[in-house]
Design a protein around this motif. Structure first.
Motif, PDB file in Angstrom:
ATOM      1  N   UNK A   1     -20.065  31.294   8.069  1.00 19.62           N
ATOM      2  CA  UNK A   1     -19.243  30.230   7.479  1.00 19.62           C
ATOM      3  C   UNK A   1     -18.458  30.807   6.303  1.00 19.62           C
ATOM      4  N   UNK A   2     -17.210  30.451   6.213  1.00 23.20           N
ATOM      5  CA  UNK A   2     -16.438  30.854   5.046  1.00 23.20           C
ATOM      6  C   UNK A   2     -15.577  29.684   4.595  1.00 23.20           C
ATOM      7  N   UNK A   3     -15.568  29.443   3.309  1.00 22.74           N
ATOM      8  CA  UNK A   3     -14.647  28.428   2.791  1.00 22.74           C
ATOM      9  C   UNK A   3     -13.660  29.112   1.869  1.00 22.74           C
ATOM     10  N   UNK A   4     -12.453  28.605   1.881  1.00 19.85           N
ATOM     11  CA  UNK A   4     -11.378  29.214   1.099  1.00 19.85           C
ATOM     12  C   UNK A   4     -10.735  28.121   0.249  1.00 19.85           C
TER      13      UNK A   4
ATOM     14  N   UNK B   1     -15.244  28.566  -2.970  1.00 19.72           N
ATOM     15  CA  UNK B   1     -15.113  29.772  -2.144  1.00 19.72           C
ATOM     16  C   UNK B   1     -16.506  30.287  -1.856  1.00 19.72           C
ATOM     17  N   UNK B   2     -16.836  30.356  -0.587  1.00 15.46           N
ATOM     18  CA  UNK B   2     -18.214  30.668  -0.223  1.00 15.46           C
ATOM     19  C   UNK B   2     -18.211  31.412   1.095  1.00 15.46           C
ATOM     20  N   UNK B   3     -19.050  32.444   1.170  1.00 15.99           N
ATOM     21  CA  UNK B   3     -19.270  33.112   2.453  1.00 15.99           C
ATOM     22  C   UNK B   3     -20.760  33.063   2.745  1.00 15.99           C
ATOM     23  N   UNK B   4     -21.095  32.610   3.927  1.00 17.82           N
ATOM     24  CA  UNK B   4     -22.501  32.620   4.339  1.00 17.82           C
ATOM     25  C   UNK B   4     -22.632  33.616   5.488  1.00 17.82           C
ATOM     26  N   UNK B   5     -23.503  34.597   5.271  1.00 21.40           N
ATOM     27  CA  UNK B   5     -23.650  35.691   6.231  1.00 21.40           C
ATOM     28  C   UNK B   5     -24.805  35.423   7.194  1.00 21.40           C
ATOM     29  N   UNK B   6     -24.693  36.025   8.359  1.00 15.03           N
ATOM     30  CA  UNK B   6     -25.737  35.919   9.360  1.00 15.03           C
ATOM     31  C   UNK B   6     -27.084  36.370   8.796  1.00 15.03           C
ATOM     32  N   UNK B   7     -28.121  35.667   9.166  1.00 16.20           N
ATOM     33  CA  UNK B   7     -29.534  35.897   8.799  1.00 16.20           C
ATOM     34  C   UNK B   7     -29.881  35.446   7.371  1.00 16.20           C
ATOM     35  N   UNK B   8     -28.916  34.963   6.625  1.00 14.46           N
ATOM     36  CA  UNK B   8     -29.225  34.494   5.277  1.00 14.46           C
ATOM     37  C   UNK B   8     -29.973  33.159   5.316  1.00 14.46           C
ATOM     38  N   UNK B   9     -30.781  32.949   4.289  1.00 12.63           N
ATOM     39  CA  UNK B   9     -31.387  31.642   4.048  1.00 12.63           C
ATOM     40  C   UNK B   9     -30.889  31.206   2.674  1.00 12.63           C
TER      41      UNK B   9
ATOM     42  N   UNK C   1     -11.153  18.515   4.482  1.00 11.87           N
ATOM     43  CA  UNK C   1     -10.894  18.788   3.061  1.00 11.87           C
ATOM     44  C   UNK C   1      -9.498  18.318   2.645  1.00 11.87           C
ATOM     45  N   UNK C   2      -9.334  18.060   1.360  1.00 14.22           N
ATOM     46  CA  UNK C   2      -8.016  17.694   0.833  1.00 14.22           C
ATOM     47  C   UNK C   2      -7.129  18.932   0.778  1.00 14.22           C
ATOM     48  N   UNK C   3      -7.739  20.053   0.420  1.00 16.43           N
ATOM     49  CA  UNK C   3      -7.024  21.321   0.542  1.00 16.43           C
ATOM     50  C   UNK C   3      -8.029  22.435   0.798  1.00 16.43           C
ATOM     51  N   UNK C   4      -7.502  23.582   1.218  1.00 13.55           N
ATOM     52  CA  UNK C   4      -8.376  24.712   1.515  1.00 13.55           C
ATOM     53  C   UNK C   4      -8.775  24.748   2.976  1.00 13.55           C
ATOM     54  N   UNK C   5      -9.530  25.798   3.321  1.00 11.67           N
ATOM     55  CA  UNK C   5      -9.880  26.016   4.720  1.00 11.67           C
ATOM     56  C   UNK C   5     -11.372  26.276   4.903  1.00 11.67           C
ATOM     57  N   UNK C   6     -11.821  25.983   6.114  1.00 14.32           N
ATOM     58  CA  UNK C   6     -13.193  26.320   6.496  1.00 14.32           C
ATOM     59  C   UNK C   6     -13.123  27.133   7.789  1.00 14.32           C
ATOM     60  N   UNK C   7     -13.824  28.260   7.790  1.00 16.54           N
ATOM     61  CA  UNK C   7     -13.891  29.078   9.002  1.00 16.54           C
ATOM     62  C   UNK C   7     -15.334  29.152   9.454  1.00 16.54           C
ATOM     63  N   UNK C   8     -15.535  29.093  10.757  1.00 17.31           N
ATOM     64  CA  UNK C   8     -16.847  29.450  11.263  1.00 17.31           C
ATOM     65  C   UNK C   8     -16.641  30.550  12.295  1.00 17.31           C
ATOM     66  N   UNK C   9     -17.271  31.669  12.034  1.00 18.08           N
ATOM     67  CA  UNK C   9     -17.045  32.881  12.834  1.00 18.08           C
ATOM     68  C   UNK C   9     -15.557  33.085  13.115  1.00 18.08           C
TER      69      UNK C   9
END
Ligand SMILES: Nc1ncnc2c1ncn2[C@@H]1O[C@H](COP(=O)(O)OP(=O)(O)O)[C@@H](O)[C@H]1O
Ligand SMILES: [Mg+2]
Length: 233
Positions: free
Chosen positions: A9-12, A32-40, A64-72
């Motif tokens: 997951x990544x948010x921008x 702004x957040x990145x969540x990596x595989x295998x993280x808790x 969202x009102x602005x910004x982006x969300x990515x999943x993989x």
């Protein structure tokens, strides 16, 4: 094998403002957040700071009102609502404080439901559901109706249902919020086990201070922002 460096997951510059009458409530401020595989990842912060809004935005339910969300690498709000719904049900395992059931169906059937909806053959879906219930040590509940179960048992079943599609990530918003402390501990231990043994990527929102050290990463939110992001353990 899961690649530990893959971003799930990544948010921008994620922002969300609610408009209530003439009032504007800015609930997320450039997250702004990145969540990596295998993280808790454990997220905490005071009530109203935007934790649930952040999760709802990440799972594609709250535009969202602005910004982006990515999943993989897929920008989820570039998809149609239907496509987002499919992505959510196939790739995200979601657990809330309260779980909703098809009341007339037993535990096994409820857990198998996401696969049946996808068109999986019934006997295969049930076999798979049995396997997950066994993995979580709750196969003894298979024949019961959800309403006959305690809150703690229901949340374990909710986890089983969240896992059945083999999602990329488990997202839990205060899953033990309604449970007594013993059941809450059991639920949390189950999440820890899943992360350790099967390398499941997990995001957990909790207000319970005892749980803040559970994962390997801790995010503190305040007033719609992430004010601390720490790795430990
Ligand atoms: N649909 C909505 N409309 C208006 N305000 C909302 C809506 N959803 C959440 N909020 C407001 O956004 C703020 C953050 O809520 P929430 O994300 O649920 O916080 P948390 O989960 O951290 O307790 C709160 O002030 C809440 O009242
Ligand atoms: Mg909340």
């Amino acid at each position: 094998m899961q690649n530990q460096h893959e971003i799930i997951i990544e948010t921008e510059n994620l922002g969300k403002t609610f408009f209530v009458g003439s009032r504007e409530i800015e609930v997320l401020k450039d997250v702004n957040l990145k969540i990596f595989s295998t993280e808790f990842v454990v997220i905490f912060g005071p009530s109203g700071c935007g934790k649930s809004t952040l999760l709802n935005t990440i799972i594609g339910l709250e535009k969202p009102t602005h910004g982006k969300v990515f999943t993989r690498n897929q920008e989820i709000y570039a998809l149609t609502e239907d496509e987002r719904g499919i992505l959510r049900s196939k790739k995200m395992g979601i657990i809330h404080q309260m779980s909703y059931w098809v009341k007339a169906l037993n535990v096994l059937e409820n857990v198998a439901m996401p696969l049946l909806i996808e068109g999986e053959k019934q006997h295969r879906a049930f076999l798979h559901a049995e396997k997950i219930l066994e993995e979580l040590s709750i196969i003894n509940l298979a024949d019961q109706l959800p309403n006959q179960l305690s809150g703690g048992e229901q949340q374990k079943v909710a986890l089983a249902r969240a896992l059945i599609t083999n999602p990329w990530i488990i997202i839990a918003d205060e899953p033990a919020g309604n449970l007594d402390s013993k059941s809450a501990d059991e639920m949390m231990n189950l999440l820890v086990r899943l992360n350790k043994e099967t390398k499941r990527t997990i995001v957990l929102v909790t207000h319970n201070q005892d749980c803040w050290e559970l994962g390997n990463r801790r995010l503190e939110m305040k007033d719609g922002q992430i004010i601390k992001d720490e790795y430990h353990g």
